[in-house]
Enzyme design. Structure first.
Site, PDB file in Angstrom:
ATOM      1  N   CYS A 266      17.302 -17.064 -38.851  1.00  0.00           N
ATOM      2  CA  CYS A 266      15.776 -17.454 -39.597  1.00  0.00           C
ATOM      3  C   CYS A 266      14.847 -16.135 -39.053  1.00  0.00           C
ATOM      4  CB  CYS A 266      15.342 -18.495 -39.364  1.00  0.00           C
ATOM      5  SG  CYS A 266      16.490 -19.772 -39.313  1.00  0.00           S
TER       6      CYS A 266
ATOM      7  N   THR B  22      35.782  -6.435  -8.005  1.00  0.00           N
ATOM      8  CA  THR B  22      35.629  -7.720  -6.947  1.00  0.00           C
ATOM      9  C   THR B  22      35.395  -8.935  -7.695  1.00  0.00           C
ATOM     10  OG1 THR B  22      35.067  -5.925  -5.260  1.00  0.00           O
ATOM     11  CG2 THR B  22      34.481  -8.507  -4.899  1.00  0.00           C
TER      12      THR B  22
ATOM     13  N   HIS C  51      30.472 -20.857 -18.913  1.00  0.00           N
ATOM     14  CA  HIS C  51      28.966 -21.254 -19.137  1.00  0.00           C
ATOM     15  C   HIS C  51      28.964 -22.482 -20.222  1.00  0.00           C
ATOM     16  CE1 HIS C  51      27.906 -19.026 -22.825  1.00  0.00           C
ATOM     17  NE2 HIS C  51      28.674 -18.318 -22.358  1.00  0.00           N
TER      18      HIS C  51
HETATM   19  N1  PLP Z   1      34.067 -17.597 -28.927  1.00  0.00           N
HETATM   20  C1  PLP Z   1      33.426 -18.731 -29.059  1.00  0.00           C
HETATM   21  C2  PLP Z   1      34.076 -19.856 -30.063  1.00  0.00           C
HETATM   22  C3  PLP Z   1      32.108 -18.895 -28.741  1.00  0.00           C
HETATM   23  O1  PLP Z   1      31.572 -20.013 -29.079  1.00  0.00           O
HETATM   24  C4  PLP Z   1      31.494 -18.052 -27.851  1.00  0.00           C
HETATM   25  C5  PLP Z   1      29.854 -18.155 -27.682  1.00  0.00           C
HETATM   26  O2  PLP Z   1      29.257 -18.534 -28.184  1.00  0.00           O
HETATM   27  C6  PLP Z   1      32.221 -16.834 -27.523  1.00  0.00           C
HETATM   28  C7  PLP Z   1      33.632 -16.633 -28.055  1.00  0.00           C
HETATM   29  C8  PLP Z   1      31.597 -15.614 -26.742  1.00  0.00           C
HETATM   30  O3  PLP Z   1      31.356 -16.148 -25.315  1.00  0.00           O
HETATM   31  P1  PLP Z   1      30.839 -15.265 -24.314  1.00  0.00           P
HETATM   32  O4  PLP Z   1      29.311 -15.027 -25.142  1.00  0.00           O
HETATM   33  O5  PLP Z   1      30.497 -16.308 -23.250  1.00  0.00           O
HETATM   34  O6  PLP Z   1      31.305 -14.268 -23.810  1.00  0.00           O
END
Ligand code: PLP
Length: 746
Positions: free
Chosen positions: A330, A241, A205
């Site tokens: 914040c 799956t 994503h």
């Molecule tokens: N590592 C980094 C550098 C990220 O920016 C993020 C998400 O912000 C993650 C790990 C964790 O990813 P996810 O929340 O899609 O598992």
């Protein structure tokens, strides 16, 4: 149109990816483990995507697993490495992670280290002012390390790690190496196998695929322990799956990337970023960037503007429909500095005031044009509100009362447009520059700077404020009151004073009178909404406290608005009548049931029992307070529509700040609905007016997110107006800002 500049948090789904996901749900919906043709088609699709990912990532002979996202990938990698370490002879002593790593990494290390009973020492690899790892430190610790975790690019600053330098520092070390590749996917060549990286997690994503699909690279031969056991999918390395629509979508994104379609090259992206950076610098002249651009992803900017909080900037950008994010967490009263920026050694104001602006590699010039135009509008709006420290403003002369809060301490600015003079009550050093800038920009002079009491541990910042404005007060007393004066005139208004010793010996209340009579009282720490000020300081006068309260009641009565010196939980104001009902101790002393000594004794017990948290504890336990939650006073848009049908006299109040309202997003409500714009900082003054509303008149507050309006509704309810509400979710949940008009059918 919304300009979404928060791509490091998540991205929209690319149209090609949407189509691929839909096709995988509608037509090629098979289970890749099935051996019939439908299943075989699904497996072929999955294998194709894996092969693509292998090429894009330089995964060579390593394994690529489909899983839910980077957090799961990180857990799997850490579990695998730590399980191997548990069984290793001569177990290494250290687990290392970059000081600016995403929280998922240190949390996973702590979690699995404890759960597996290893109890190895977990250390953060320091980073320099440029956000890059200290390679000498790493080299020195590498021989004793069992696992080293370093991200490829930072999510807050965009700083790109020197992966080759890290690989060199780890040469000869027994450590396994995990590289969080989330922010680098599609933006940097990773060459996972060449670099000898053992594990690398990714999230779809962050690169135009939907949420819920991710990848984990595992080097050939690197230790592995499955996180999920079950049906044996992914060669029994990750059971469950597979998320086929997610895999299909990710495949479509990778196909675009490989074919050089949709995605812009690094030089083009850098050009976009430079244009955004220039627009920001022009809009906010004192702006500082928090990381060196030449070391950062070409899609990320992280900056702070001296004298302007992240909250103000976020509200401002959001009002212009520019979605950016704060680098720090914040709340209404406090901003927590960003851990990443603190690790880089930035001053805490900068770490607390930071804003991140990030875009994805599928961006076009028209989008950047629009973003730059809106940034310019935001800058102009701040200047017009006299909030930009570096620029003269065009603001309409302000009139009336503004409240500022710093970590729960309240400061009030009373401005008079006719005489262009202002009085500041309870100045705070953190606000000196901002107040001085505002007063200069408006062309106002100081009539007085008053403290409601002296402070044992620090001097008043009144002197600093006078100096910042290059003004010299006439003869004044220790609290700033002009020598020999009975009153301080301010246009048609007037301030008088009333000694209320107790909290300190010199505690003083300031009474504000207008043409109608007594309007409100600056009460300092004598009475706080839901609590009384402490009286156990060396400079306190506990035996005088009771008489002060009685004198206050005689002078101002039960219903005059009291504005406190501290407000820890957004209560804004109170009255003696409200406090009498909420605080038994106060009720007893005002009814004469408790003498000075009895009151002082009872209060001392309370202070002793509750210590420094007395204010909040007493506040939340107060009887007629409506509690500390706002849920009861919130209403949905449909409820507002119904209420409006029953109550055409309803009053709608926009509590966003003028610099937000100015950006043209304020709903233009038709003649049928009364609508006022009262920024939250001006709420105390407006509360005086609303005290006289008929009790049946509903007042509905709205703002951007529903947070500030909820505070306003609770404040008005506490003063006895039961028909006070806030619009749940705020304008953010309405289809378009102007849709409030349409929704209310005006
Ligand atoms: N590592 C980094 C550098 C990220 O920016 C993020 C998400 O912000 C993650 C790990 C964790 O990813 P996810 O929340 O899609 O598992």
């Amino acid at each position: 149109m919304e300009i979404y500049l928060d791509a490091n948090a998540t991205t929209p789904v690319l149209p090609q990816a949407r189509e691929a996901a839909l096709a995988a749900m509608a037509e090629d919906f098979g289970n890749p483990s099935s051996i019939h043709s439908t299943g075989l088609k699904a497996r072929a699709l999955m294998d194709g995507v894996r092969a693509r990912a292998r090429r894009v990532l330089g995964a060579g002979q390593g394994r690529l697993l489909f899983l839910s996202g980077a957090t799961e990938g990180i857990q799997t990698a850490v579990l695998s490495a730590l399980s191997a370490l548990r069984d290793a002879p001569g177990r290494p002593a250290l687990l290392l992670y970059g000081a600016t790593e995403h929280k998922a990494v240190p949390e996973a290390l702590k979690h699995w280290n404890a759960l597996l009973g290893l109890h190895l020492e977990v250390l953060a690899i320091p980073v320099g002012r440029d956000g890059r790892h200290d390679l000498d430190w790493l080299r020195a610790h590498a021989p004793r390390a069992g696992l080293v975790c370093t991200m490829a690019a930072n999510n807050e600053t965009g700083v790109i790690s020197d992966l080759d330098g890290i690989a060199a520092a780890l040469a000869g070390s027994p450590a396994l190496w995990m590289v969080d590749g989330v922010q680098a996917l599609g933006k940097l060549p990773l060459r996972l196998e060449d670099r000898g990286i053992d594990y690398a997690p990714f999230s779809g994503h962050k690169l135009y695929a939907p949420k819920g699909i991710g990848l984990l690279y595992v080097r050939e031969g690197a230790p592995f322990t499955p996180l999920l056991a079950g049906g044996g999918q992914e060669g029994a390395w990750r059971s469950g799956t597979e998320n086929m629509s997610g895999i299909a979508a990710l495949g479509a994104v990778l196909a675009e990337l490989e074919a050089g379609r949709s995605f812009r090259d690094a030089a083009t992206l850098q050009g976009y970023r430079d244009r955004l950076a220039a627009a920001l610098q022009q809009a906010f002249p004192g702006l500082v960037f928090n990381a060196p651009p030449e070391l950062c992803l070409p899609t990320t900017l992280n900056f702070a503007v001296p004298g302007i909080s992240a909250k103000v900037l976020l509200d401002l950008f959001d009002a212009a429909e520019l979605r950016v994010s704060g680098g720090s967490a914040c709340s209404a009263a406090q901003a927590r500095p960003s851990d990443v920026l603190q690790a880089m050694g930035l001053p805490s104001w900068q770490a607390a005031a930071s804003i991140r602006l990030s875009f994805g590699p599928v961006t076009d010039p028209a989008f950047i044009d629009e973003a730059c135009a809106r940034i310019a509008v935001c800058g102009a709006s701040l200047r017009d509100s006299c909030l930009d420290p570096s620029a003269p403003g065009l603001a309409v002369p302000a009139d009336g009362l503004t409240r500022f809060v710093v970590d729960g301490a309240c400061c009030y600015l009373l401005a008079d447009a006719a005489t262009r003079r202002a009085v500041v009550v309870d100045p705070l050093p953190e606000l000196t520059d901002r107040l001085a800038q505002w007063l200069r920009c408006q062309g106002y002079g100081l009539a007085a700077v008053l403290d409601t009491h002296s402070h044992g541990d620090h001097a008043s910042s009144a002197g600093e404020l006078w100096s910042a404005l290059a003004q010299v007060p006439g003869p004044i007393d220790a609290l700033g009151w002009p020598a020999g004066a009975d009153a301080i005139p301010l246009g048609t208004r007037r301030l008088t004073r009333l000694p209320v010793p107790g909290h300190t010996l010199d505690s003083t209340a300031y009474l504000l009178h207008d043409a109608q009579g007594l309007r409100l009282v600056f009460i300092g720490d004598t009475v706080m909404p839901g609590a009384l000020g402490r009286s156990d300081f060396a400079q306190s006068a506990p035996l005088d406290y009771a008489a002060s309260l009685v004198r206050l009641q005689q002078a101002v009565g039960g219903d005059t608005l009291l504005l406190p010196g501290h407000d820890y939980d957004d209560r804004f104001a109170s009255t003696l009548a409200v406090e009498r009902a909420a605080q038994p101790l106060l009720a007893d002393v005002l009814a004469g049931r408790l003498d000075a000594a009895g009151f002082a004794q009872a209060k001392a017990v309370l202070e002793c029992d509750l210590g420094l948290t007395a204010y909040q504890t007493v506040a939340c336990g107060a009887r007629v307070d409506g509690g500390c939650s706002g849920a009861d006073s919130e209403m949905a848009l449909t409820e507002l529509q119904a209420l409006l049908a029953r109550h055409p006299d309803l009053l709608l109040v926009d509590v966003r700040e003028p610099y937000e309202q100015r950006l043209g997003q304020a709903p233009v409500l038709g003649p049928r609905v009364r609508c006022e714009a009262v920024a939250l900082s001006g709420l105390p003054d407006a509360l005086v007016e609303w005290q006289t509303l008929p009790p049946t008149t509903p007042v509905v507050f709205f703002c951007r997110s529903g947070n500030r309006s909820s505070q306003a509704a609770r404040a008005l309810r506490r003063l006895g107006h039961a028909q006070a509400w806030s619009l749940r979710g705020g304008l953010a949940l309405l289809p378009r800002p102007a849709a409030l008009d349409a929704a209310l059918a005006i």
